[in-house]
Scaffold this motif. Structure first.
Motif, PDB file in Angstrom:
ATOM      1  N   THR A  93      44.518  32.343  40.150  1.00  0.00           N
ATOM      2  CA  THR A  93      44.987  32.245  41.535  1.00  0.00           C
ATOM      3  C   THR A  93      44.627  33.505  42.306  1.00  0.00           C
ATOM      4  N   VAL A  94      44.746  34.659  41.671  1.00  0.00           N
ATOM      5  CA  VAL A  94      44.335  35.921  42.312  1.00  0.00           C
ATOM      6  C   VAL A  94      42.855  35.833  42.689  1.00  0.00           C
ATOM      7  N   ALA A  95      42.027  35.338  41.775  1.00  0.00           N
ATOM      8  CA  ALA A  95      40.588  35.201  42.053  1.00  0.00           C
ATOM      9  C   ALA A  95      40.353  34.247  43.216  1.00  0.00           C
ATOM     10  N   ALA A  96      41.095  33.141  43.268  1.00  0.00           N
ATOM     11  CA  ALA A  96      40.930  32.184  44.367  1.00  0.00           C
ATOM     12  C   ALA A  96      41.317  32.811  45.704  1.00  0.00           C
ATOM     13  N   ILE A  97      42.385  33.587  45.721  1.00  0.00           N
ATOM     14  CA  ILE A  97      42.792  34.273  46.954  1.00  0.00           C
ATOM     15  C   ILE A  97      41.684  35.226  47.395  1.00  0.00           C
ATOM     16  N   ARG A  98      41.176  35.996  46.443  1.00  0.00           N
ATOM     17  CA  ARG A  98      40.112  36.959  46.750  1.00  0.00           C
ATOM     18  C   ARG A  98      38.872  36.243  47.312  1.00  0.00           C
ATOM     19  N   GLU A  99      38.489  35.148  46.691  1.00  0.00           N
ATOM     20  CA  GLU A  99      37.241  34.476  47.054  1.00  0.00           C
ATOM     21  C   GLU A  99      37.363  33.540  48.254  1.00  0.00           C
ATOM     22  N   ARG A 100      38.495  32.835  48.376  1.00  0.00           N
ATOM     23  CA  ARG A 100      38.615  31.800  49.405  1.00  0.00           C
ATOM     24  C   ARG A 100      39.370  32.238  50.647  1.00  0.00           C
ATOM     25  N   LEU A 101      40.400  33.072  50.467  1.00  0.00           N
ATOM     26  CA  LEU A 101      41.277  33.393  51.591  1.00  0.00           C
ATOM     27  C   LEU A 101      40.929  34.707  52.276  1.00  0.00           C
ATOM     28  N   LEU A 102      40.597  35.718  51.485  1.00  0.00           N
ATOM     29  CA  LEU A 102      40.323  37.028  52.099  1.00  0.00           C
ATOM     30  C   LEU A 102      39.191  36.991  53.122  1.00  0.00           C
ATOM     31  N   PRO A 103      38.120  36.213  52.908  1.00  0.00           N
ATOM     32  CA  PRO A 103      37.072  36.165  53.940  1.00  0.00           C
ATOM     33  C   PRO A 103      37.549  35.607  55.283  1.00  0.00           C
ATOM     34  N   LEU A 104      38.660  34.887  55.286  1.00  0.00           N
ATOM     35  CA  LEU A 104      39.193  34.310  56.530  1.00  0.00           C
ATOM     36  C   LEU A 104      40.170  35.242  57.240  1.00  0.00           C
ATOM     37  N   ALA A 105      40.595  36.295  56.559  1.00  0.00           N
ATOM     38  CA  ALA A 105      41.690  37.134  57.059  1.00  0.00           C
ATOM     39  C   ALA A 105      41.277  38.032  58.213  1.00  0.00           C
ATOM     40  N   ALA A 106      42.111  38.039  59.246  1.00  0.00           N
ATOM     41  CA  ALA A 106      42.002  39.039  60.312  1.00  0.00           C
ATOM     42  C   ALA A 106      42.809  40.265  59.916  1.00  0.00           C
ATOM     43  N   VAL A 107      43.918  40.022  59.189  1.00  0.00           N
ATOM     44  CA  VAL A 107      44.799  41.084  58.725  1.00  0.00           C
ATOM     45  C   VAL A 107      45.221  40.742  57.297  1.00  0.00           C
ATOM     46  N   LEU A 108      45.280  41.761  56.447  1.00  0.00           N
ATOM     47  CA  LEU A 108      45.697  41.606  55.059  1.00  0.00           C
ATOM     48  C   LEU A 108      46.903  42.503  54.815  1.00  0.00           C
ATOM     49  N   THR A 109      47.999  41.955  54.229  1.00  0.00           N
ATOM     50  CA  THR A 109      49.235  42.723  54.074  1.00  0.00           C
ATOM     51  C   THR A 109      49.783  42.674  52.639  1.00  0.00           C
ATOM     52  N   PRO A 110      49.013  43.111  51.648  1.00  0.00           N
ATOM     53  CA  PRO A 110      49.542  43.110  50.277  1.00  0.00           C
ATOM     54  C   PRO A 110      50.486  44.292  50.052  1.00  0.00           C
ATOM     55  N   ASN A 111      51.361  44.158  49.035  1.00  0.00           N
ATOM     56  CA  ASN A 111      52.089  45.341  48.598  1.00  0.00           C
ATOM     57  C   ASN A 111      51.145  46.128  47.681  1.00  0.00           C
ATOM     58  N   ALA A 112      51.566  47.275  47.213  1.00  0.00           N
ATOM     59  CA  ALA A 112      50.677  48.141  46.426  1.00  0.00           C
ATOM     60  C   ALA A 112      50.169  47.459  45.152  1.00  0.00           C
ATOM     61  N   ARG A 113      51.044  46.745  44.462  1.00  0.00           N
ATOM     62  CA  ARG A 113      50.619  46.061  43.230  1.00  0.00           C
ATOM     63  C   ARG A 113      49.615  44.945  43.538  1.00  0.00           C
ATOM     64  N   GLU A 114      49.854  44.212  44.608  1.00  0.00           N
ATOM     65  CA  GLU A 114      48.934  43.136  44.989  1.00  0.00           C
ATOM     66  C   GLU A 114      47.586  43.696  45.411  1.00  0.00           C
ATOM     67  N   ALA A 115      47.598  44.806  46.124  1.00  0.00           N
ATOM     68  CA  ALA A 115      46.331  45.426  46.531  1.00  0.00           C
ATOM     69  C   ALA A 115      45.515  45.801  45.298  1.00  0.00           C
ATOM     70  N   GLY A 116      46.168  46.315  44.271  1.00  0.00           N
ATOM     71  CA  GLY A 116      45.478  46.653  43.036  1.00  0.00           C
ATOM     72  C   GLY A 116      44.857  45.452  42.374  1.00  0.00           C
ATOM     73  N   LEU A 117      45.528  44.307  42.425  1.00  0.00           N
ATOM     74  CA  LEU A 117      44.972  43.081  41.832  1.00  0.00           C
ATOM     75  C   LEU A 117      43.765  42.575  42.608  1.00  0.00           C
ATOM     76  N   LEU A 118      43.755  42.804  43.908  1.00  0.00           N
ATOM     77  CA  LEU A 118      42.674  42.278  44.741  1.00  0.00           C
ATOM     78  C   LEU A 118      41.419  43.128  44.713  1.00  0.00           C
ATOM     79  N   LEU A 119      41.519  44.371  44.243  1.00  0.00           N
ATOM     80  CA  LEU A 119      40.345  45.256  44.194  1.00  0.00           C
ATOM     81  C   LEU A 119      39.379  44.858  43.101  1.00  0.00           C
TER      82      LEU A 119
END
Length: 133
Positions: free
Chosen positions: A107-133
């Motif tokens: 699911t993390v990979a799907a968010i990174r690949e499918r949703l992040l390209p659509l984002a105008a703003v991204l608001t992860p917490n610190a742990r989530e930001a680490g997963l998305l890198l």
């Protein structure tokens, strides 16, 4: 006082007339102040029906995601929001404030690949930001 979390923290009373805050429920959690005890994802076809109901009735000026429990849910939401062409705030709810994992690595990979390209703003917490890198 009571802390509002999830959609209760986001969907409040709009301050201007003829403004509506709408939501589509994508996941349910069993949680308390000590942690998350369970996650139940809403089926993608029902999430699509919720989004279609909102977009058929109103013309949202923007959208914000929250917890998307499975890759299929991420894909369904990404497809609908890409078609809607509205500014998107992605809040990739993947780790609770207590550090509990809420989603699987696919699911993390799907968010990174499918949703992040659509984002105008991204608001992860610190742990989530680490997963998305």
């Amino acid at each position: 006082g009571v802390q509002r979390i999830g959609r209760h923290a986001v969907v409040g009373s709009p301050s201007r007339p003829r403004r509506f805050a709408c939501s589509a429920v994508t996941a349910l959690t069993a949680q308390n102040t000590k942690g998350v005890h369970g996650v139940h994802g809403v089926p993608p076809d029902f999430i699509e029906a919720q989004l279609d109901a909102v977009f058929d009735d109103l013309a949202p000026a923007a959208a914000k995601t929250g917890m998307l429990a499975t890759p299929d849910v991420v894909a369904a939401v990404a497809d609908r929001l890409a078609a809607a062409r509205v500014p998107l705030v992605v809040d990739p709810v993947m780790v609770s404030a207590h550090g509990d994992a809420l989603v699987e690595p696919d699911t993390v990979a799907a968010i990174r690949e499918r949703l992040l390209p659509l984002a105008a703003v991204l608001t992860p917490n610190a742990r989530e930001a680490g997963l998305l890198l």
